[in-house]
Design an enzyme around this catalytic site. Sequence first.
Site, PDB file in Angstrom:
ATOM      1  CG  HIS A   1      33.967  38.406  35.965  1.00  0.00           C
ATOM      2  ND1 HIS A   1      34.666  37.395  36.565  1.00  0.00           N
ATOM      3  CD2 HIS A   1      33.901  39.411  36.865  1.00  0.00           C
ATOM      4  CE1 HIS A   1      35.011  37.766  37.813  1.00  0.00           C
ATOM      5  NE2 HIS A   1      34.551  38.978  38.011  1.00  0.00           N
TER       6      HIS A   1
ATOM      7  CG  ASP B   1      31.463  39.592  39.869  1.00  0.00           C
ATOM      8  OD1 ASP B   1      30.744  39.583  38.845  1.00  0.00           O
ATOM      9  OD2 ASP B   1      32.335  38.737  40.080  1.00  0.00           O
ATOM     10  CD  GLU B   2      36.020  39.633  41.549  1.00  0.00           C
ATOM     11  OE1 GLU B   2      36.812  39.350  42.447  1.00  0.00           O
ATOM     12  OE2 GLU B   2      35.674  38.810  40.674  1.00  0.00           O
ATOM     13  CB  ALA B   3      33.310  46.029  36.595  1.00  0.00           C
ATOM     14  CG  HIS B   4      38.661  45.195  39.803  1.00  0.00           C
ATOM     15  ND1 HIS B   4      37.801  45.754  40.735  1.00  0.00           N
ATOM     16  CD2 HIS B   4      38.902  43.934  40.227  1.00  0.00           C
ATOM     17  CE1 HIS B   4      37.551  44.860  41.690  1.00  0.00           C
ATOM     18  NE2 HIS B   4      38.192  43.740  41.392  1.00  0.00           N
TER      19      HIS B   4
END
Length: 489
Positions: free
Chosen positions: A238, A301-304
């Site tokens: 993000h 979060d969501e550190a893909h």
Amino acid sequence: MKNPAYKHLIPKPVRVAEGEGVFSLTPSTRISVQAGQPGALQAGQYLADLLRSLTGLALPVEENVQAVEPGCICFTSQGASSAGGEEGYLLEVAQQQVVFRAQSFSGYFYGCQTFRQLLPAAQGPWQIPAVRIQDYPRFAWRGVMLDVARSFFPPAEVKRLIDLFASYKLNRLHLHLSDDQGWRIMINSWPKLALHGGSGAVEGGRSGYYSQEEFRDLAAYAHSRGMLVVPEIDMPGHTTAALASYPELNRGGAAPQLYTGRKVGFSTLAAELEITYQFVADVLGELAQLTPGPYLHVGGDEAHSTTAEEYRLFLERVHAIVAGTGKRLIGWDEIIQAGLQPTDLVQIWRKDTQPREAVRQGAQVIMSPCQHAYLDMKYTPETELGQDWAAIIEVKDAYLWDPVTVYPGIKEADIAGVEAPLWTETIYTLRAAEYMYFPRLLGIAEMGWSPREGRSWEEYRLRLAAHGPRLAAQNVHFYHSPQVPWQEG
Ligand code: TNX
């Protein structure tokens, strides 16, 4: 009095006992605060301002040694129960006087919020049937989040929201200050974050950023309403707005364009670059200085597009940096994988996550289950605003869950409290934000404050119905759910 207002309080108080007679606010009513009692004068002045603009009465405020006198609205620590803690209060409304008993500003302040709900929504007579209310919160953390990164909310709008949030005894304002689409706080050592990153927004959203002075002022305003500001800088994912502002933060040294889409999970800070930690230390260092509260939220979060190994390395360094600022680290539940410190708070959001794994590592959790507490979710499939990936959340669905039982293996003591996030990929205005928060947020506020026992959806919806005219009197744009038998103004 038929159907007295003390039957409709939200959050529902711990104990309510009916008294005899009626108290009336009159031109001779005075506010009397105990001299030398911390917080009493501040709360007395707060209530005077609130009631003056409502009633037009003079309501002078006096400091007295013996604060409790007939004809007064009194603030005193005498007889305050210690059971309720700092935020607890005792409110005694009798024919001759009103007495607030508490130990600190926040206790008095919550007593004032209850008192306000005992008065009519907008019009006199300004009378309250006698009642004695003893009250204190179930959880210490009663939070609400505003995503100012996807779409910016200027300080005046945030202040209005703070007033509304605080009136339901919420005490944490989590500001999501950075994301792929925008960066919203001036960092003096990295000014392009705000100057360039702040010029972005999700498509349709508003751009902008808070100067350091504006941010300090917001935090102080929140403090005067019993709320702590919890700032979040989301990392390592993000982060497009930051990466677009400083080429040197990027692998290969080339900055991406600002991003206006909704999909996320593609950006990452470079865990192997030393400048990454210089950046994090500078940003969190300045933010820690600006923030009176003890918490820094680092996202996570969501550190893909960060590998598991990079993620662990990154969080290890970030833990040390946050510890160096003297603050406590908060992260979304993905940080459980990276290894926790016992002082961490973990914000639980995913349906299939394992909060007991955070508890096993000694941390406490904040409950924000996306299927109940995500207020950017639509009320019904027809709701124009919002998303539906987590659930469709009608007013009843936002109310009917419990922080202890929503995930397995968790005890009351493992939970710091609850928080309702509002993500703003589709929410660009104050009016739109109000529509998504209200009235669902009242249910979340009650979950954070009121005991489990003695509440049910069937009786809550009747109490909520009485808040329609109250919200309307404050020009709140709220969703008139058909599940609630709204009262007329
Ligand atoms: C997931 S919740 C996100 C946010 C989005 C939100 C939209 C979380 C920690 N991450 O980045 O804004 O969904 O509902």
